[in-house]
Scaffold this motif. Structure first.
Motif, PDB file in Angstrom:
ATOM      1  N   MET A 129      52.544  31.056  43.626  1.00  0.00           N
ATOM      2  CA  MET A 129      51.271  31.152  42.925  1.00  0.00           C
ATOM      3  C   MET A 129      50.137  31.008  43.942  1.00  0.00           C
ATOM      4  O   MET A 129      50.147  30.118  44.775  1.00  0.00           O
ATOM      5  CB  MET A 129      51.206  30.055  41.863  1.00  0.00           C
ATOM      6  N   SER A 130      49.153  31.887  43.868  1.00  0.00           N
ATOM      7  CA  SER A 130      48.059  31.867  44.828  1.00  0.00           C
ATOM      8  C   SER A 130      46.937  30.939  44.359  1.00  0.00           C
ATOM      9  O   SER A 130      46.816  30.631  43.186  1.00  0.00           O
ATOM     10  CB  SER A 130      47.511  33.276  45.024  1.00  0.00           C
ATOM     11  N   GLU A 131      46.137  30.544  45.324  1.00  0.00           N
ATOM     12  CA  GLU A 131      45.012  29.696  44.987  1.00  0.00           C
ATOM     13  C   GLU A 131      43.891  30.542  44.409  1.00  0.00           C
ATOM     14  O   GLU A 131      43.662  31.669  44.824  1.00  0.00           O
ATOM     15  CB  GLU A 131      44.540  28.943  46.226  1.00  0.00           C
ATOM     16  N   ARG A 132      43.199  29.974  43.430  1.00  0.00           N
ATOM     17  CA  ARG A 132      42.115  30.662  42.739  1.00  0.00           C
ATOM     18  C   ARG A 132      40.896  29.748  42.762  1.00  0.00           C
ATOM     19  O   ARG A 132      41.017  28.557  42.995  1.00  0.00           O
ATOM     20  CB  ARG A 132      42.538  30.969  41.308  1.00  0.00           C
ATOM     21  N   ALA A 133      39.725  30.303  42.513  1.00  0.00           N
ATOM     22  CA  ALA A 133      38.493  29.523  42.505  1.00  0.00           C
ATOM     23  C   ALA A 133      37.771  29.730  41.178  1.00  0.00           C
ATOM     24  O   ALA A 133      37.723  30.842  40.647  1.00  0.00           O
ATOM     25  CB  ALA A 133      37.592  29.927  43.663  1.00  0.00           C
ATOM     26  N   CYS A 134      37.205  28.666  40.676  1.00  0.00           N
ATOM     27  CA  CYS A 134      36.445  28.719  39.420  1.00  0.00           C
ATOM     28  C   CYS A 134      35.190  29.560  39.629  1.00  0.00           C
ATOM     29  O   CYS A 134      34.499  29.430  40.643  1.00  0.00           O
ATOM     30  CB  CYS A 134      36.056  27.308  38.991  1.00  0.00           C
ATOM     31  N   THR A 135      34.887  30.408  38.669  1.00  0.00           N
ATOM     32  CA  THR A 135      33.712  31.264  38.771  1.00  0.00           C
ATOM     33  C   THR A 135      32.411  30.510  38.507  1.00  0.00           C
ATOM     34  O   THR A 135      31.340  31.010  38.808  1.00  0.00           O
ATOM     35  CB  THR A 135      33.820  32.456  37.800  1.00  0.00           C
ATOM     36  N   LYS A 136      32.508  29.290  37.982  1.00  0.00           N
ATOM     37  CA  LYS A 136      31.312  28.501  37.703  1.00  0.00           C
ATOM     38  C   LYS A 136      31.085  27.418  38.767  1.00  0.00           C
ATOM     39  O   LYS A 136      30.061  27.411  39.428  1.00  0.00           O
ATOM     40  CB  LYS A 136      31.424  27.859  36.320  1.00  0.00           C
ATOM     41  N   CYS A 137      32.043  26.508  38.950  1.00  0.00           N
ATOM     42  CA  CYS A 137      31.858  25.385  39.878  1.00  0.00           C
ATOM     43  C   CYS A 137      32.458  25.634  41.259  1.00  0.00           C
ATOM     44  O   CYS A 137      32.262  24.838  42.166  1.00  0.00           O
ATOM     45  CB  CYS A 137      32.422  24.104  39.285  1.00  0.00           C
ATOM     46  N   CYS A 178      35.776  22.285  34.712  1.00  0.00           N
ATOM     47  CA  CYS A 178      34.733  22.761  33.782  1.00  0.00           C
ATOM     48  C   CYS A 178      35.275  22.702  32.355  1.00  0.00           C
ATOM     49  O   CYS A 178      36.401  23.102  32.097  1.00  0.00           O
ATOM     50  CB  CYS A 178      34.333  24.194  34.122  1.00  0.00           C
ATOM     51  N   HIS A 179      34.462  22.238  31.456  1.00  0.00           N
ATOM     52  CA  HIS A 179      34.892  22.154  30.061  1.00  0.00           C
ATOM     53  C   HIS A 179      34.732  23.521  29.407  1.00  0.00           C
ATOM     54  O   HIS A 179      33.728  24.194  29.588  1.00  0.00           O
ATOM     55  CB  HIS A 179      34.090  21.092  29.317  1.00  0.00           C
ATOM     56  N   GLY A 180      35.724  23.919  28.655  1.00  0.00           N
ATOM     57  CA  GLY A 180      35.701  25.239  28.034  1.00  0.00           C
ATOM     58  C   GLY A 180      36.663  26.173  28.743  1.00  0.00           C
ATOM     59  O   GLY A 180      37.462  25.761  29.570  1.00  0.00           O
TER      60      GLY A 180
END
Length: 62
Positions: free
Chosen positions: A1-9, A21-23
């Protein structure tokens, strides 16, 4: 599984949605740059980027 980044924080995770992030904030596998924050209270970079939790963060997320 590759690392991913949150589009918000921009926090780096392996999940499809951000655990911080909530939601249902999606993550992206299209990110660049790595910032590791150990102590956000004393880090000038963390303050500039509004980072309040220690961890790994992407500098740019698409």
């Amino acid at each position: 599984m590759s690392e991913r980044a949150c589009t918000k924080c921009k926090r780096i995770t392996q999940n499809e949605v951000c655990p911080v992030c909530h939601g249902n904030v999606p993550t992206s596998d299209n990110w660049s740059g790595l910032l590791i924050v150990l102590n956000p209270e004393t880090s000038k970079v963390a303050k500039e980027l509004n980072i309040t939790l220690p961890g790994e963060y992407a500098l740019r997320v698409k």
